[in-house]
Design a protein around this motif. Structure first.
Motif, PDB file in Angstrom:
ATOM      1  N   CYS A 101      16.370  55.858  15.325  1.00  0.00           N
ATOM      2  CA  CYS A 101      16.110  54.544  15.893  1.00  0.00           C
ATOM      3  C   CYS A 101      16.852  54.387  17.216  1.00  0.00           C
ATOM      4  CB  CYS A 101      16.516  53.445  14.916  1.00  0.00           C
ATOM      5  SG  CYS A 101      18.276  53.431  14.519  1.00  0.00           S
ATOM      6  N   GLY A 102      16.487  53.358  17.956  1.00  0.00           N
ATOM      7  CA  GLY A 102      17.126  53.110  19.243  1.00  0.00           C
ATOM      8  C   GLY A 102      16.360  52.100  20.061  1.00  0.00           C
ATOM      9  N   ASP A 103      16.954  51.689  21.177  1.00  0.00           N
ATOM     10  CA  ASP A 103      16.330  50.726  22.086  1.00  0.00           C
ATOM     11  C   ASP A 103      15.083  51.326  22.717  1.00  0.00           C
ATOM     12  OD1 ASP A 103      18.233  48.550  21.927  1.00  0.00           O
ATOM     13  OD2 ASP A 103      19.626  49.855  22.986  1.00  0.00           O
ATOM     14  N   ALA A 106      15.121  54.519  25.230  1.00  0.00           N
ATOM     15  CA  ALA A 106      16.343  55.304  25.024  1.00  0.00           C
ATOM     16  C   ALA A 106      16.074  56.797  25.064  1.00  0.00           C
ATOM     17  CB  ALA A 106      17.009  54.924  23.706  1.00  0.00           C
ATOM     18  N   HIS A 221      12.128  51.324  15.373  1.00  0.00           N
ATOM     19  CA  HIS A 221      12.585  50.374  16.387  1.00  0.00           C
ATOM     20  C   HIS A 221      13.790  49.601  15.871  1.00  0.00           C
ATOM     21  CE1 HIS A 221       9.118  51.408  18.665  1.00  0.00           C
ATOM     22  NE2 HIS A 221       8.258  50.857  17.826  1.00  0.00           N
ATOM     23  N   LYS A 224      16.796  42.523  17.841  1.00  0.00           N
ATOM     24  CA  LYS A 224      17.670  42.010  18.895  1.00  0.00           C
ATOM     25  C   LYS A 224      19.149  42.131  18.545  1.00  0.00           C
ATOM     26  CE  LYS A 224      17.232  37.297  17.084  1.00  0.00           C
ATOM     27  NZ  LYS A 224      16.802  35.912  17.402  1.00  0.00           N
ATOM     28  N   SER A 226      20.392  44.833  17.290  1.00  0.00           N
ATOM     29  CA  SER A 226      20.645  46.283  17.307  1.00  0.00           C
ATOM     30  C   SER A 226      20.657  46.880  15.910  1.00  0.00           C
ATOM     31  CB  SER A 226      21.967  46.600  18.030  1.00  0.00           C
ATOM     32  OG  SER A 226      21.897  46.195  19.380  1.00  0.00           O
ATOM     33  N   SER A 245      21.399  55.656  21.757  1.00  0.00           N
ATOM     34  CA  SER A 245      21.708  54.520  22.625  1.00  0.00           C
ATOM     35  C   SER A 245      22.249  55.004  23.957  1.00  0.00           C
ATOM     36  CB  SER A 245      22.723  53.585  21.954  1.00  0.00           C
ATOM     37  OG  SER A 245      23.926  54.282  21.662  1.00  0.00           O
TER      38      SER A 245
END
Length: 462
Positions: A101-103, A106, A221, A224, A226, A245
């Motif tokens: 997962c991550g922003d 990323a 995903h 907000k 994180s 990240s």
């Protein structure tokens, strides 16, 4: 037509309720409960008119004792990226389900696309995209110069049932799912990305992986806050959870693991984002030690233990005369409670009164300190700023501070000092218990309590 019923599900934890309410009573989150329509299905324990015992009378499962179960070690295979292999615990375990997962932006898809190119050399590999077209994936693969591009199979699909059919037909053993929030199962009428769809899709993929020995690497995903988007059950279902990240320098990415059934759950590695993809950073300490040649008061270097290796970072502290009645105590990357403790110990056992000073502490590079070995470096950084006396850049400091002012040892002290010597450090202020074995190339200054640590500071300060 199957009857349907309404359900109110929390998007953060996956808890369900008979009616809508503003706050989730399970995780205390506000405004996260959403209404979903789900089909009414037969009980999993038996059909209409039949008992649970009769429905399972012909089950093919077999109850065994642990002593009768054949124990065998599955050989891991490489992801093609050595740093990723290290974070995974030495490679990928066949039949495992891993969640990355991550922003947005990323580099999750980029990293996995580079990995599948290496895996496709020896295994049947499939890239499943639920967000991009296969043409976009092909363009990215060519731009990244992905190896074995002629062996990588790709499909744009969101139905879990269809994906598993493709896996069986093509005899695939390695699958990338991008992303789990776009996947759906046929028996669930909820929209893609809903907590129930995410949970059911992940559960179906995991059951298939465990029975058929197929490895799934899933992209997820974050919300907000994180946290992983979707129900908390998603984290419990998968074998490993890894987060990608950015650091304070947008060029670098850090991959951390928070759950790993096949390795350490505190490993991390670093990558540099370039035009040709993610490049491994073999010496991450150099990222966080890129300081100017001038010595500055309040700057101290310490070493943290990240997973199975040491990591050198810079701690910065600033003491300033407070203009308010209540002085500020602010820390970034360091626990605020331990900061308050260090200030109290410095006042009680060091005679340094900071009650009228604003104190700010920062861990350079966006690293968050999770261990106690940085206590002494934080304390000496504060003292350096208060005295306006810089510590030379070739001095390393680590150790845990006790409430009675004693300096306690840190684990893996020899490895920490060796890493510092490789980076050019020539002196080290460390706990006496970590100085039992001399190391060439570095002068050790052992300390047992705060008074000795302050005396060592006076000897090295500029």
């Amino acid at each position: 037509m199957a009857k349907t019923k309404r359900a109110y599900v929390c998007s953060d934890c996956g808890a369900d309720f008979p009616r809508w309410q503003g706050q989730c009573s399970a995780c205390a989150a506000w405004n996260t409960i959403t209404e979903f329509t789900i089909p009414k299905t037969k009980s999993a324990l038996g059909g209409a008119g039949g008992s649970a015992a009769s429905s399972y009378a012909g089950s093919s499962t077999k109850v065994q004792t642990l002593s009768d179960v054949e124990s065998k070690d599955l050989p891991r295979f490489s992801s093609g990226i050595s740093e990723l292999d290290r974070v995974l615990g030495g490679g990928i375990v066949p039949g495992s389900v891993l969640l990355l997962c991550g922003d947005p932006g990323a580099g999750k898809s980029t990293l996995l696309l580079q990995s599948i190119g290496a895996v496709a050399e020896s295994r049947q590999a499939l890239y499943v995209s639920g967000e991009e077209s296969i043409h976009q994936i092909s363009q990215r693969a060519k731009r990244l110069a992905t190896p074995n591009i002629d062996k990588i199979q790709v499909v744009a699909e969101t139905s879990v049932e269809q994906i598993l059919n493709h896996v069986v037909e093509q005899k695939v053993s390695f699958v990338i799912i991008d992303s789990i929030q776009t996947m759906t199962v046929a028996h669930n009428e909820s929209a893609a990305g809903s907590p129930s769809q995410v949970k059911e899709s992940a559960a179906a993929l995991t059951r298939f992986a465990k029975t058929e020995g197929v490895t799934f690497m899933i992209v997820g995903h974050i919300n907000k806050d994180s946290n992983v988007a979707g129900p908390m059950q998603l984290i419990h279902i998968v074998d490993g959870l890894f987060a990608l990240s950015s650091t304070s320098d947008e060029k670098f990415r850090v991959l951390r693991t928070s759950k790993n059934r096949f390795g350490a759950d505190s490993e991390s590695c670093f990558f540099a984002m370039t035009e040709t993809g993610m490049k491994q950073v073999k010496n991450p300490s150099a990222i966080f030690l890129s300081r100017s040649n001038k010595n500055h008061a309040g700057s101290v270097c310490t070493t943290l233990w990240e997973g199975t290796r040491p990591l050198l970072v810079e701690i910065q502290a600033l003491c300033n005369q407070s203009m308010t009645e209540v002085p500020r105590r602010l820390s970034v990357g360091y626990d605020s409670n331990r900061l308050a403790m260090s200030i109290a110990v410095l006042a009680r056992h060091g005679g340094v009164m900071l009650s009228d000073m604003d104190i700010f502490v920062n861990c350079v590079g966006g690293i968050r300190i999770e261990e106690t070995s940085a206590d002494l470096s934080v304390l000496l950084a504060i003292f350096s700023s208060f005295k306006n006396a810089p510590i030379p850049q070739d001095v390393l400091v680590f150790g845990e501070i006790g409430l009675n002012g004693d300096i306690r040892p840190s684990a893996n002290g020899v490895e920490r000092i060796r890493e510092a010597a490789k980076q050019g450090f020539t002196r080290a202020i460390i706990p006496k218990a970590n100085a039992s074995r001399p190391l060439p190339g570095i002068e050790i200054m052992p300390v047992e309590d705060l008074q000795e640590a302050l005396a060592a500071f006076e000897r090295v300060a500029v």
